[in-house]
Design a protein around this motif. Structure first.
Motif, PDB file in Angstrom:
ATOM      1  N   LYS A 244      59.862  70.144  17.647  1.00  0.00           N
ATOM      2  CA  LYS A 244      58.508  69.622  17.832  1.00  0.00           C
ATOM      3  C   LYS A 244      58.485  68.101  17.931  1.00  0.00           C
ATOM      4  O   LYS A 244      57.508  67.517  18.398  1.00  0.00           O
ATOM      5  CB  LYS A 244      57.615  70.065  16.665  1.00  0.00           C
ATOM      6  N   ASN A 245      59.559  67.471  17.498  1.00  0.00           N
ATOM      7  CA  ASN A 245      59.584  66.021  17.347  1.00  0.00           C
ATOM      8  C   ASN A 245      60.438  65.333  18.405  1.00  0.00           C
ATOM      9  O   ASN A 245      60.827  64.186  18.230  1.00  0.00           O
ATOM     10  CB  ASN A 245      60.092  65.670  15.936  1.00  0.00           C
ATOM     11  N   GLY A 246      60.773  66.044  19.501  1.00  0.00           N
ATOM     12  CA  GLY A 246      61.492  65.400  20.589  1.00  0.00           C
ATOM     13  C   GLY A 246      62.783  66.051  21.006  1.00  0.00           C
ATOM     14  O   GLY A 246      63.335  65.717  22.059  1.00  0.00           O
TER      15      GLY A 246
ATOM     16  N   HIS B 296      72.290  64.810  15.942  1.00  0.00           N
ATOM     17  CA  HIS B 296      72.821  63.452  15.804  1.00  0.00           C
ATOM     18  C   HIS B 296      71.946  62.454  16.554  1.00  0.00           C
ATOM     19  O   HIS B 296      71.657  61.359  16.043  1.00  0.00           O
ATOM     20  CB  HIS B 296      74.252  63.398  16.346  1.00  0.00           C
ATOM     21  N   ALA B 297      71.513  62.816  17.758  1.00  0.00           N
ATOM     22  CA  ALA B 297      70.701  61.889  18.543  1.00  0.00           C
ATOM     23  C   ALA B 297      69.361  61.611  17.884  1.00  0.00           C
ATOM     24  O   ALA B 297      68.851  60.481  17.943  1.00  0.00           O
ATOM     25  CB  ALA B 297      70.487  62.462  19.947  1.00  0.00           C
ATOM     26  N   MET B 298      68.782  62.612  17.240  1.00  0.00           N
ATOM     27  CA  MET B 298      67.502  62.405  16.563  1.00  0.00           C
ATOM     28  C   MET B 298      67.636  61.458  15.378  1.00  0.00           C
ATOM     29  O   MET B 298      66.715  60.689  15.073  1.00  0.00           O
ATOM     30  CB  MET B 298      66.920  63.746  16.111  1.00  0.00           C
TER      31      MET B 298
ATOM     32  N   ALA C 210      66.618  60.322  25.006  1.00  0.00           N
ATOM     33  CA  ALA C 210      67.860  60.183  24.242  1.00  0.00           C
ATOM     34  C   ALA C 210      68.527  61.530  23.995  1.00  0.00           C
ATOM     35  O   ALA C 210      69.758  61.609  23.880  1.00  0.00           O
ATOM     36  CB  ALA C 210      67.570  59.491  22.907  1.00  0.00           C
ATOM     37  N   ILE C 211      67.739  62.582  23.941  1.00  0.00           N
ATOM     38  CA  ILE C 211      68.301  63.918  23.754  1.00  0.00           C
ATOM     39  C   ILE C 211      69.033  64.355  25.012  1.00  0.00           C
ATOM     40  O   ILE C 211      70.143  64.905  24.952  1.00  0.00           O
ATOM     41  CB  ILE C 211      67.188  64.923  23.396  1.00  0.00           C
TER      42      ILE C 211
END
Length: 333
Positions: free
Chosen positions: A202-204, A244-246, A14-15
């Motif tokens: 760290k989370n994507g 925003h994507a996260m 998604a990123i």
């Protein structure tokens, strides 16, 4: 299989999609629509008016935050094994213009009011001695422990009583939050936190962090300091697009839950080898040199953590099934 760090995890699909969408021509620096809408989006998340300053590294977010909270002649109380002490190459001292890091002990790299009070008592009160201006906590800590909301609130109340500002290094803030099933506000401004370094890399994410300031009056100074430090990227929309994507569809929470769940599988396999209780996705395990070599020979990668110890970090892309072979190898030792 790699358990060196969640920094080595891949970028979430998604990123990549959000980055591609941000190719559309827009204003430069932080004048683009994505950057300009961050304050409102994060204000809704935190149930409080906030200012968001994006950054490409956690170190720069921490340094910028603490430069706003502590003058060059002041001190910052923190754990002796905090990331800002051991792993940021003097960035805090550089950004603040010379502030001292006043280190404290604490099990699991956690601070509490008694520890802070004892450390302050050792400081002189006169002009010859460093005056503390801020406290910095890490949640999740460097040993994988989580501060509960009541623990942060106790430190926050102490800070207010002492006239100190409170910073939280939240490189793994999402992992702490899902562990506690808490609201973002409960671990931050409601508990007395003035500034949060909110980690996403760290989370994507690929390279995006968010400095959250709960006092919007600090916005202009923060943005000027970011520019002066060389961290105002000319194509800032790619930073904002990742943030925003996260948040979209609570991806940041889903990723943190996955990492924590994978860590829990490894923790169960480790059993009484665990050195610290496991609160999130990072665990410290006793392995002899021979055992560590056997695991590495099977293709499992991890960092040593002192004599006879190892650090294992699970990541968002590793499901419980993915880590099952490592868990089985640990249990078979």
């Amino acid at each position: 299989m790699d358990f060196f760090s969640d920094n080595t995890a891949p970028v979430h699909p998604a990123i990549w999609q959000a980055l591609a969408a941000a190719d559309a021509v827009d204003h430069a620096y932080d004048g683009d629509a994505l950057s300009q809408s961050l304050d409102a989006r994060f204000s809704a998340l935190f149930e409080h008016e906030v200012t968001v300053v994006w950054s490409s590294t956690g170190t720069s977010a921490n340094a910028l935050a603490l430069s706003l909270l502590c003058p060059p002649y002041g001190g910052i109380l923190c754990h002796e094994e905090a990331h800002i002490v051991l792993d940021e190459c003097g960035a805090i001292e550089h950004a603040t213009g010379g502030a001292r890091l006043l280190t404290c002990p604490g099990n699991g790299a956690k601070l509490d009011v008694d520890i802070l009070r004892a450390r302050i008592a050792k400081l002189g009160k006169g002009v010859h001695h460093t005056r503390p201006f801020a406290v910095s906590l890490t949640n999740v800590t460097e040993y994988g422990r989580v501060y509960r909301a009541d623990e942060v609130a106790a430190i926050g109340a102490f800070c207010r009583d002492q006239g100190l500002k409170l910073h939280m290094d939240g490189a793994r803030f999402a992992n702490a939050l899902v562990r506690l099933n808490a609201r973002p506000a409960d671990l931050t401004w409601r508990a007395g936190v003035d500034a949060l370094s909110f980690g996403f890399t760290k989370n994507g994410a690929m390279n995006a962090e968010a400095l959250i300031l709960f006092d919007p009056a600090k916005a202009d100074e923060a943005r000027r300091r970011r520019k002066r430090a060389g961290h105002l990227l000319s194509k800032g929309r790619y930073m904002a697009a990742q943030l925003h994507a996260m948040l979209e569809g609570d991806l940041w929470l889903a990723n943190a839950r996955a990492a924590n769940a994978a860590g829990a599988v490894l923790a169960q396999a480790a059993g009484d080898r665990l050195i610290h209780p496991v609160d999130a996705n990072m665990l410290f395990v006793r392995f002899s040199d021979e055992e560590a070599a056997r695991l590495r020979a099977q293709g499992f990668g991890f960092h040593p953590a002192g004599p006879g110890a190892a650090r294992l970090v699970a990541s968002w892309h590793q499901s419980e099934a993915d880590v099952a072979p490592f868990a089985a190898a640990i249990a078979a030792l």
